[in-house]
Design a protein around this motif. Sequence first.
Motif, PDB file in Angstrom:
ATOM      1  N   ILE A   1     -23.595  20.164  32.699  1.00 39.72           N
ATOM      2  CA  ILE A   1     -24.829  19.675  32.095  1.00 39.72           C
ATOM      3  C   ILE A   1     -25.882  20.774  32.151  1.00 39.72           C
ATOM      4  CG2 ILE A   1     -26.757  18.072  32.424  1.00 39.72           C
ATOM      5  CD1 ILE A   1     -24.716  15.928  33.135  1.00 39.72           C
ATOM      6  N   ASP A   2     -26.427  21.065  30.993  1.00 36.76           N
ATOM      7  CA  ASP A   2     -27.450  22.109  30.890  1.00 36.76           C
ATOM      8  C   ASP A   2     -28.809  21.482  31.170  1.00 36.76           C
ATOM      9  OD1 ASP A   2     -29.252  24.032  30.235  1.00 36.76           O
ATOM     10  OD2 ASP A   2     -28.550  24.315  28.164  1.00 36.76           O
ATOM     11  N   LYS A   3     -29.368  21.822  32.322  1.00 36.40           N
ATOM     12  CA  LYS A   3     -30.617  21.169  32.732  1.00 36.40           C
ATOM     13  C   LYS A   3     -31.789  21.519  31.817  1.00 36.40           C
ATOM     14  CE  LYS A   3     -29.127  21.334  37.489  1.00 36.40           C
ATOM     15  NZ  LYS A   3     -29.335  21.732  38.865  1.00 36.40           N
TER      16      LYS A   3
ATOM     17  N   ALA B   1     -28.982  15.201  34.942  1.00 37.58           N
ATOM     18  CA  ALA B   1     -29.100  16.555  35.494  1.00 37.58           C
ATOM     19  C   ALA B   1     -29.229  16.517  37.013  1.00 37.58           C
ATOM     20  CB  ALA B   1     -30.296  17.262  34.863  1.00 37.58           C
ATOM     21  N   CYS B   2     -29.607  15.376  37.559  1.00 37.32           N
ATOM     22  CA  CYS B   2     -29.707  15.217  39.022  1.00 37.32           C
ATOM     23  C   CYS B   2     -28.432  14.641  39.617  1.00 37.32           C
ATOM     24  CB  CYS B   2     -30.862  14.295  39.384  1.00 37.32           C
ATOM     25  SG  CYS B   2     -32.431  14.846  38.788  1.00 37.32           S
TER      26      CYS B   2
ATOM     27  N   ASN C   1     -28.207  19.027  48.208  1.00 38.98           N
ATOM     28  CA  ASN C   1     -28.856  19.790  47.146  1.00 38.98           C
ATOM     29  C   ASN C   1     -27.883  19.917  45.986  1.00 38.98           C
ATOM     30  OD1 ASN C   1     -31.300  20.429  48.556  1.00 38.98           O
ATOM     31  ND2 ASN C   1     -30.058  21.818  49.811  1.00 38.98           N
ATOM     32  N   VAL C   2     -28.240  19.353  44.867  1.00 42.24           N
ATOM     33  CA  VAL C   2     -27.332  19.351  43.723  1.00 42.24           C
ATOM     34  C   VAL C   2     -27.320  20.725  43.069  1.00 42.24           C
ATOM     35  CG1 VAL C   2     -26.868  18.330  41.466  1.00 42.24           C
ATOM     36  CG2 VAL C   2     -27.608  16.884  43.366  1.00 42.24           C
ATOM     37  N   LEU C   3     -26.151  21.344  43.034  1.00 41.18           N
ATOM     38  CA  LEU C   3     -26.020  22.677  42.440  1.00 41.18           C
ATOM     39  C   LEU C   3     -25.723  22.578  40.953  1.00 41.18           C
ATOM     40  CD1 LEU C   3     -23.835  24.214  45.310  1.00 41.18           C
ATOM     41  CD2 LEU C   3     -26.329  24.325  45.053  1.00 41.18           C
ATOM     42  N   ASP C   4     -24.769  21.720  40.622  1.00 39.63           N
ATOM     43  CA  ASP C   4     -24.399  21.541  39.219  1.00 39.63           C
ATOM     44  C   ASP C   4     -23.879  20.130  39.010  1.00 39.63           C
ATOM     45  OD1 ASP C   4     -24.858  23.954  37.714  1.00 39.63           O
ATOM     46  OD2 ASP C   4     -23.365  24.903  39.012  1.00 39.63           O
ATOM     47  N   VAL C   5     -23.928  19.726  37.754  1.00 37.62           N
ATOM     48  CA  VAL C   5     -23.391  18.409  37.400  1.00 37.62           C
ATOM     49  C   VAL C   5     -22.498  18.592  36.177  1.00 37.62           C
ATOM     50  CG1 VAL C   5     -23.965  16.034  36.764  1.00 37.62           C
ATOM     51  CG2 VAL C   5     -25.520  17.334  38.244  1.00 37.62           C
TER      52      VAL C   5
ATOM     53  N   ASP D   1     -16.277  13.627  35.705  1.00 36.73           N
ATOM     54  CA  ASP D   1     -17.711  13.624  35.980  1.00 36.73           C
ATOM     55  C   ASP D   1     -17.899  14.032  37.447  1.00 36.73           C
ATOM     56  OD1 ASP D   1     -17.795  12.497  33.466  1.00 36.73           O
ATOM     57  OD2 ASP D   1     -18.189  10.470  34.186  1.00 36.73           O
ATOM     58  N   PHE D   2     -18.640  15.102  37.644  1.00 34.85           N
ATOM     59  CA  PHE D   2     -18.759  15.622  39.003  1.00 34.85           C
ATOM     60  C   PHE D   2     -20.196  15.958  39.356  1.00 34.85           C
ATOM     61  CE2 PHE D   2     -14.723  17.544  37.295  1.00 34.85           C
ATOM     62  CZ  PHE D   2     -13.833  16.740  38.004  1.00 34.85           C
ATOM     63  N   VAL D   3     -20.499  15.809  40.614  1.00 39.17           N
ATOM     64  CA  VAL D   3     -21.734  16.372  41.126  1.00 39.17           C
ATOM     65  C   VAL D   3     -21.342  17.350  42.234  1.00 39.17           C
ATOM     66  CG1 VAL D   3     -22.096  14.274  42.518  1.00 39.17           C
ATOM     67  CG2 VAL D   3     -23.972  15.870  42.220  1.00 39.17           C
TER      68      VAL D   3
END
Lengths: 568, 568
Positions: free
Chosen positions: B350-352, B95-96, B339-343, B328-330
Amino acid sequence: MKYETYKKLAGATLGKVKADLVFKNCKIVDVFTGEVVESCVAVKDGTILGVSKSYEGKKEIDLGGAYIAPGFIDAHLHLESTMVAPAELVATAAACGTTTFVVDPHEAANVSGADGINYILDQTENSDANVFVMMPSCVPATDIDDNGCMIAANDMYPFIGNPRILGLGEVMDDDAVINGNPRMFAKFALFEHQTIDGHAPFLPNKMLSAYKLAGVDTDHEASSFEYALEEARRGIHVHVREGSAAHNVDDIVRGLVRTGIDTDYFSFCTDDKHIEDILREGHIVYNVRRAVELGLDPFKAIKMATINTAKCYGLKQLGAIAPGYQADFVIFDNMKDFNVLDVYFKGKKIDKEANVKVKKCPSALKHTVNISKVKASDFALPIDNSTTHVIGMEPKQIVTSDLTEHFSKTENFVPHDGYLKIAAVERHHNSGKIGVAVTKGYGIQGGAIASSVSHDSHNIIVIGDNDEDIAIAVNEIARVQGGYTVVQNGKVYETLPLPVMGLMTDVHFEEVNEKLKVMKEKAYEMGVSKDFDPFITLSFMALTVIPELRVTPRGLYRVSDKGSGFIK
Amino acid sequence: MKYETYKKLAGATLGKVKADLVFKNCKIVDVFTGEVVESCVAVKDGTILGVSKSYEGKKEIDLGGAYIAPGFIDAHLHLESTMVAPAELVATAAACGTTTFVVDPHEAANVSGADGINYILDQTENSDANVFVMMPSCVPATDIDDNGCMIAANDMYPFIGNPRILGLGEVMDDDAVINGNPRMFAKFALFEHQTIDGHAPFLPNKMLSAYKLAGVDTDHEASSFEYALEEARRGIHVHVREGSAAHNVDDIVRGLVRTGIDTDYFSFCTDDKHIEDILREGHIVYNVRRAVELGLDPFKAIKMATINTAKCYGLKQLGAIAPGYQADFVIFDNMKDFNVLDVYFKGKKIDKEANVKVKKCPSALKHTVNISKVKASDFALPIDNSTTHVIGMEPKQIVTSDLTEHFSKTENFVPHDGYLKIAAVERHHNSGKIGVAVTKGYGIQGGAIASSVSHDSHNIIVIGDNDEDIAIAVNEIARVQGGYTVVQNGKVYETLPLPVMGLMTDVHFEEVNEKLKVMKEKAYEMGVSKDFDPFITLSFMALTVIPELRVTPRGLYRVSDKGSGFIK
């Protein structure tokens, strides 16, 4: 590393016993960090043990502050197209600093299949260089080709697992890839864990993506920086080519310098470089030197000639100066001129003056021109009232144009006003197939020139201004079982035999060069345009993958129409 | 690519049909060229099709100009040491932005052998992340260890060819490598075409060369830039570690920035990072952010978290945004704060907040503490007139010093003045082996603390100021089949069960954390020095590969004396 090997090397690596050889007082080009490290390099049994000032050797060589870099790697080349014996070309290039060659023997494969590939492997096995082979992927080049042998995925099995085979050779048939031809994907499957070389000079955006998606890892056909950038962005490793015919370093390197992009996915290759050019300006070192001259950081240039390529082909022991790497070195005076002082292969200095022993060629590979005697009337070309398509040979190019002319109706076209006859004679299976067409631009008068080197199927290609000389030239090629010939006014003027598969000599290159010089002069004297190499340009006139018109044993062919491109 | 897969993807790649998903309006981090490309990314079936502004998707996501980079890779970590269920740790880190994990399950292997490795593989199989495993190379860590299982080269065969096994795990036994132990080289031979991870914190020049020569490809133990540089110069890929205990990014990255050397042979890893630290500051993204803060070029930092690592482990489909790569993306806001917005993993967000389903643990792996009940007298330690060697626990360190003291002769040493008893109880085979020693620095009074997490053999380690509480603590660990326990004045104060191999929980981490917090507070209240984590520091006191004195079930051991290091 294997236990036995480590046991042999450990003592010297740890400094408990002397190394075989220590290079002292050197500037080591470290391709991992991009530094110059002033230290000493210890070697034993052809392997680098380590870098340390305190190593001592049974033999010590003081480099006097010279640079030592890993031996250079040619990422992609063909040996056959230089006509000289493979071992001789390799030795000549090795003496200039190229200690590793990634060879695609697809000319040999088109003539003699697996035997042709084995010939290249065998002839180069004991070279003072690492010679690796990519399995030719497009043999024949297209479905409409009449070549000597077909290599399907099944035929590749015997080569799988051979440590000298690094993957699949240049995939010229981009249609088969992009359209998902299962026979092509069967070949891809065999090499999915190795490297798959591409050949994609003209693919637009999404087609290039599809080509990469399918599994192609490299390309050496980029001639502009813009295209190379498109490839690199897709993770296609770009081999920047500088050979006898193609000169891509200037444009691509200028772009690299201008944009400053990362060069991890760039390497150097020659593709085709003739021995006289190698002797004149060097081999891969020329690419390096020129790139630095154009402003590229010397470390980037050296990495493009070493570690980048080694990584691209999974060559874990090559391309760097570090423990466990093979002791292949190029030693030069400075990082600007790159004057090569010495070259080492597996820790042994390459003797530039040594005579190369050319291994004997198996007899079968010297009997590959299989035709019945031809006569002038075999080259008759009837003209009807409709348009005639003429192969327009373009100055200094191998692309041709589709010219349309109106000739008078006749049973047999008679060359005139620069319009010549060109023909392709199937020579592998004595099928009797002969394709005849009209061409313009080449310029010969009062004779004919023929060659058994004729990409990619290597049938006999012949060009002339009269049917008699054309027939004499073809029969001469059959007599010597391959080569080049020049015929003038009913007589053979001179013939250069290339008996190995009709592609290569098995004598030393000086003899070849001497004869070739005389024959070229004669060709120009007979009117061949100076815009062409009389033999090399001719050898591309049957190649069905480069636009636009080509002559094949099945007749005149328009490349852009693909499989349906035969013109009545 | 396989034929069937290509056929499914080709239409959308070529733009003939819509892609499943297109990210619009994004700044793509191109790790091949080191550029930011403003374009769109098309995805189908979890695979990237290509990058082009003209792609259309069945679903389109407007990133509003945000950055999109390949998912990050942790080059080296252990899951067991975080004590939480493997799937939970992976999900938290994913999630990070860490979508790929190269895991070394050597704790599990030391307790349960192949079953332990299979547990890690199985528990992480359906994670929303790529979890790969390195085959533990040093099980047991040394010949004098009493662990649960031994893994020799023969035991590794069943794992060869498993696509989730990337090579041989960290080779801690550098002696075995450098001295050429044939059993170690048998393991190397199995993985010679894959990656061999190193563990070499302290090797001087030529020994480091020998270690690399033998075949070691990586190391994650470099704590100074100078040492990292020595490794990189040898072609050892340096994993720059930033975890809960080890903090190496600052020193190494400062050196990278200062010298400007190439970073191709550098990657990022965490080694051990606890879930609360991940939640607080992120996972590999923290290494990236901190490196950029220190002045490293953001592209270099991202490459160290993506393509460099993918190449190091031969992960051809990971680490880049290009055709054929896994989707696979960050996604982050800028190249400074990250600042990670989504993964995204395989094209799915990915559902945090999603609950992680922890798979049931096989019963055998929950019954690994195999001892007979102990009594206080089992921990008697006679003292004679000679010198007593005392394990000096050093503040904030896991190295220990060899203190020598003169105690009065006695049948059983009685802890006093900060001198405590420490013992290791063999717990795998009920051999009855118990080693007892004196230690100083820990500080507990009026009780004992025990743990079944005790590197690398994971016997029971116990420390206390009286034999009764020590025995109670050990019996409590056996009762719960593994965990941590705090005993005070004859009573168990609190126990954290870690029933999976005595190393991990199989409940959610919040429960673990809550209990752990209470237990730590109690330990400090009982006098444990704040310079230690009461449990983690204790867990290293039996580790026979870190200097200097350790307690093992066979007795007190001096690491620098190697195999002969037992002290009577």
